[in-house]
Design a protein around this motif. Structure first.
Motif, mmCIF file in Angstrom:
data_model
loop_
_atom_site.group_PDB
_atom_site.id
_atom_site.type_symbol
_atom_site.label_atom_id
_atom_site.label_comp_id
_atom_site.label_asym_id
_atom_site.label_seq_id
_atom_site.Cartn_x
_atom_site.Cartn_y
_atom_site.Cartn_z
ATOM 1 N N PHE A 116 -12.784 15.695 -28.429
ATOM 2 C CA PHE A 116 -13.073 16.330 -29.858
ATOM 3 C C PHE A 116 -14.564 15.821 -30.235
ATOM 4 C CE2 PHE A 116 -12.498 15.882 -34.539
ATOM 5 C CZ PHE A 116 -12.127 16.958 -34.731
ATOM 6 N N PHE A 117 -15.609 16.757 -30.277
ATOM 7 C CA PHE A 117 -16.760 16.298 -30.597
ATOM 8 C C PHE A 117 -17.072 16.285 -32.151
ATOM 9 C CE2 PHE A 117 -21.324 17.694 -31.649
ATOM 10 C CZ PHE A 117 -21.960 16.493 -30.981
ATOM 11 N N ILE A 118 -17.437 15.108 -32.462
ATOM 12 C CA ILE A 118 -18.019 15.028 -33.967
ATOM 13 C C ILE A 118 -19.274 15.262 -34.080
ATOM 14 C CG2 ILE A 118 -18.000 13.145 -35.764
ATOM 15 C CD1 ILE A 118 -15.195 13.619 -34.524
ATOM 16 N N ASP A 119 -19.452 16.389 -35.042
ATOM 17 C CA ASP A 119 -20.761 16.804 -35.051
ATOM 18 C C ASP A 119 -21.696 15.985 -35.690
ATOM 19 O OD1 ASP A 119 -23.007 18.464 -36.725
ATOM 20 O OD2 ASP A 119 -22.101 19.781 -35.760
ATOM 21 N N PRO A 120 -22.895 15.552 -35.249
ATOM 22 C CA PRO A 120 -23.991 14.622 -35.801
ATOM 23 C C PRO A 120 -24.356 14.873 -37.335
ATOM 24 C CG PRO A 120 -24.859 15.621 -34.072
ATOM 25 C CD PRO A 120 -23.602 16.516 -34.205
ATOM 26 N N THR A 121 -23.979 16.248 -37.875
ATOM 27 C CA THR A 121 -24.371 16.381 -39.469
ATOM 28 C C THR A 121 -23.028 16.131 -40.318
ATOM 29 O OG1 THR A 121 -23.844 18.826 -39.032
ATOM 30 C CG2 THR A 121 -26.005 18.276 -38.580
ATOM 31 N N TYR A 122 -21.933 15.832 -39.421
ATOM 32 C CA TYR A 122 -20.711 15.684 -40.178
ATOM 33 C C TYR A 122 -21.049 14.424 -41.494
ATOM 34 C CZ TYR A 122 -15.612 16.557 -41.070
ATOM 35 O OH TYR A 122 -14.490 16.961 -41.677
ATOM 36 N N PRO A 123 -20.191 14.514 -42.320
ATOM 37 C CA PRO A 123 -20.665 13.392 -43.525
ATOM 38 C C PRO A 123 -19.718 12.264 -42.901
ATOM 39 C CG PRO A 123 -19.170 15.104 -44.545
ATOM 40 C CD PRO A 123 -19.579 15.524 -43.095
ATOM 41 N N GLU A 124 -20.015 10.827 -43.570
ATOM 42 C CA GLU A 124 -19.128 9.902 -43.223
ATOM 43 C C GLU A 124 -18.243 9.622 -44.090
ATOM 44 O OE1 GLU A 124 -22.101 6.569 -42.806
ATOM 45 O OE2 GLU A 124 -23.646 7.917 -41.977
ATOM 46 N N VAL A 125 -17.042 10.285 -43.721
ATOM 47 C CA VAL A 125 -15.887 10.330 -44.504
ATOM 48 C C VAL A 125 -14.342 9.969 -43.618
ATOM 49 C CG1 VAL A 125 -16.692 11.878 -45.991
ATOM 50 C CG2 VAL A 125 -15.519 12.898 -44.145
ATOM 51 N N SER A 126 -13.407 9.642 -44.291
ATOM 52 C CA SER A 126 -12.316 9.583 -43.524
ATOM 53 C C SER A 126 -11.521 11.122 -43.499
ATOM 54 C CB SER A 126 -11.245 8.697 -44.155
ATOM 55 O OG SER A 126 -11.583 7.543 -44.441
ATOM 56 N N VAL A 127 -10.952 11.338 -42.105
ATOM 57 C CA VAL A 127 -10.428 12.685 -42.027
ATOM 58 C C VAL A 127 -9.201 12.748 -41.331
ATOM 59 C CG1 VAL A 127 -11.204 14.918 -40.620
ATOM 60 C CG2 VAL A 127 -12.832 13.640 -41.651
ATOM 61 N N LYS A 128 -8.176 13.423 -41.821
ATOM 62 C CA LYS A 128 -6.933 13.715 -41.169
ATOM 63 C C LYS A 128 -7.261 14.846 -40.102
ATOM 64 C CE LYS A 128 -3.693 15.810 -43.027
ATOM 65 N NZ LYS A 128 -2.411 16.249 -44.066
ATOM 66 N N VAL A 129 -6.859 14.742 -38.941
ATOM 67 C CA VAL A 129 -7.133 15.471 -37.861
ATOM 68 C C VAL A 129 -5.713 16.152 -37.374
ATOM 69 C CG1 VAL A 129 -8.257 16.235 -35.523
ATOM 70 C CG2 VAL A 129 -9.257 14.795 -37.212
ATOM 71 N N GLU A 130 -5.328 17.494 -37.335
ATOM 72 C CA GLU A 130 -4.230 17.877 -36.842
ATOM 73 C C GLU A 130 -4.481 18.623 -35.748
ATOM 74 O OE1 GLU A 130 -0.804 19.693 -39.291
ATOM 75 O OE2 GLU A 130 -1.550 21.432 -38.142
ATOM 76 N N LEU A 131 -3.841 18.329 -34.656
ATOM 77 C CA LEU A 131 -3.954 19.169 -33.394
ATOM 78 C C LEU A 131 -2.617 19.887 -32.904
ATOM 79 C CD1 LEU A 131 -5.243 20.289 -30.774
ATOM 80 C CD2 LEU A 131 -4.947 17.825 -29.541
ATOM 81 N N ASP A 132 -2.594 21.141 -32.985
ATOM 82 C CA ASP A 132 -1.427 21.988 -32.801
ATOM 83 C C ASP A 132 -1.673 22.689 -31.434
ATOM 84 O OD1 ASP A 132 1.284 23.014 -32.562
ATOM 85 O OD2 ASP A 132 0.510 24.246 -34.488
ATOM 86 N N LEU A 133 -0.846 22.493 -30.516
ATOM 87 C CA LEU A 133 -0.928 23.236 -29.045
ATOM 88 C C LEU A 133 -0.045 24.439 -29.171
ATOM 89 C CD1 LEU A 133 -0.997 20.104 -26.541
ATOM 90 C CD2 LEU A 133 -3.003 20.957 -28.026
ATOM 91 N N VAL A 134 -0.492 25.542 -29.002
ATOM 92 C CA VAL A 134 0.235 26.889 -29.405
ATOM 93 C C VAL A 134 0.091 27.633 -28.265
ATOM 94 C CG1 VAL A 134 -0.051 26.829 -32.000
ATOM 95 C CG2 VAL A 134 -1.536 28.087 -30.641
ATOM 96 N N ASP A 135 1.330 28.352 -27.935
ATOM 97 C CA ASP A 135 1.447 29.386 -26.753
ATOM 98 C C ASP A 135 0.718 30.668 -26.965
ATOM 99 O OD1 ASP A 135 3.452 30.644 -28.225
ATOM 100 O OD2 ASP A 135 5.015 30.030 -26.875
ATOM 101 N N GLU A 136 1.189 31.584 -26.075
ATOM 102 C CA GLU A 136 0.412 33.058 -26.324
ATOM 103 C C GLU A 136 1.302 33.565 -27.424
ATOM 104 O OE1 GLU A 136 3.665 32.691 -22.944
ATOM 105 O OE2 GLU A 136 1.690 31.573 -23.291
ATOM 106 N N ASN A 137 2.377 33.233 -27.816
ATOM 107 C CA ASN A 137 3.027 33.641 -28.874
ATOM 108 C C ASN A 137 2.886 33.055 -30.383
ATOM 109 O OD1 ASN A 137 4.386 35.767 -27.229
ATOM 110 N ND2 ASN A 137 5.531 34.147 -26.764
ATOM 111 N N LYS A 138 1.931 32.199 -30.347
ATOM 112 C CA LYS A 138 1.384 31.432 -31.351
ATOM 113 C C LYS A 138 2.499 30.413 -32.003
ATOM 114 C CE LYS A 138 -2.351 33.392 -32.322
ATOM 115 N NZ LYS A 138 -3.218 33.510 -31.004
ATOM 116 N N GLU A 139 3.433 30.022 -30.956
ATOM 117 C CA GLU A 139 4.642 29.014 -31.324
ATOM 118 C C GLU A 139 3.978 27.603 -30.717
ATOM 119 O OE1 GLU A 139 8.666 30.172 -29.837
ATOM 120 O OE2 GLU A 139 7.908 32.139 -30.010
ATOM 121 N N SER A 140 4.530 26.659 -31.472
ATOM 122 C CA SER A 140 3.818 25.087 -31.170
ATOM 123 C C SER A 140 4.714 24.717 -29.830
ATOM 124 C CB SER A 140 4.268 24.429 -32.336
ATOM 125 O OG SER A 140 3.822 23.201 -32.230
ATOM 126 N N VAL A 141 3.860 24.010 -29.286
ATOM 127 C CA VAL A 141 4.369 23.419 -27.916
ATOM 128 C C VAL A 141 4.360 21.855 -28.294
ATOM 129 C CG1 VAL A 141 4.044 22.899 -25.602
ATOM 130 C CG2 VAL A 141 3.374 25.181 -26.288
#
Length: 155
Positions: A116-141
């Motif tokens: 997960f690349f953090i863009d150098p222009t991103y502000p210095e803040v706290s961030v909640k990151v959600e990663l959802d792995l979804v299949d070809e039917n858009k269902e979560s794995v």
């Protein structure tokens, strides 16, 4: 018996290196473990312009999953936005470790190497990151949430 011993040993090792992450709010399946490299407890400090490396250990939750895509949403200052990933990162099947390949089968034990690349222009803040792995039917794995603190780049 040998396979069971190997699986138990792998789970033990994965748990030892796991980062404390949270479940997603919509009841999506939770991974077996997530290792955010160089981070044991949230929030993980991440310098701008760096790549956060995560190993997401999960089980196939149905048979014959042909494709899996990583979908990220970032929340900061009360605003949730999609965080587009390059195809070479979002394509989970392309980034499976230990020789695993798609299709994934029910109860198959796999690890996704997510960078997960953090863009150098991103502000210095706290961030909640959600990663959802979804299949070809858009269902979560598998889905999880982690907190990061974006910091000034290390010189």
């Amino acid at each position: 018996m040998y396979r069971l011993t190997v699986i138990c040993l792998a789970l033990l090792v994965a748990t030892a290196a796991a980062t404390n992450v949270r479940e997603c709010k919509n009841g999506q399946p939770f991974p077996l473990s997530v290792e955010v490299v160089n981070c044991a407890e949230m929030p993980c400090d991440v310098p701008k312009g760096s790549t956060v490396k995560m190993n997401v250990h999960f089980l196939g939750n149905r048979d014959n999953i042909k494709t899996i895509t990583g979908v990220v949403h970032a929340t900061t200052l009360g605003l949730t936005v999609p965080y587009p990933l390059p195809d070479e990162v979002s394509d989970v099947c392309r980034n499976l470790m230990h020789g695993a390949i798609c299709p994934i089968y029910e109860t198959e034990d796999v690890v996704y190497n997510f960078n997960f690349f953090i863009d150098p222009t991103y502000p210095e803040v706290s961030v909640k990151v959600e990663l959802d792995l979804v299949d070809e039917n858009k269902e979560s794995v598998a889905c999880f949430v982690t907190d990061v603190k974006v910091r000034r780049a290390i010189s």
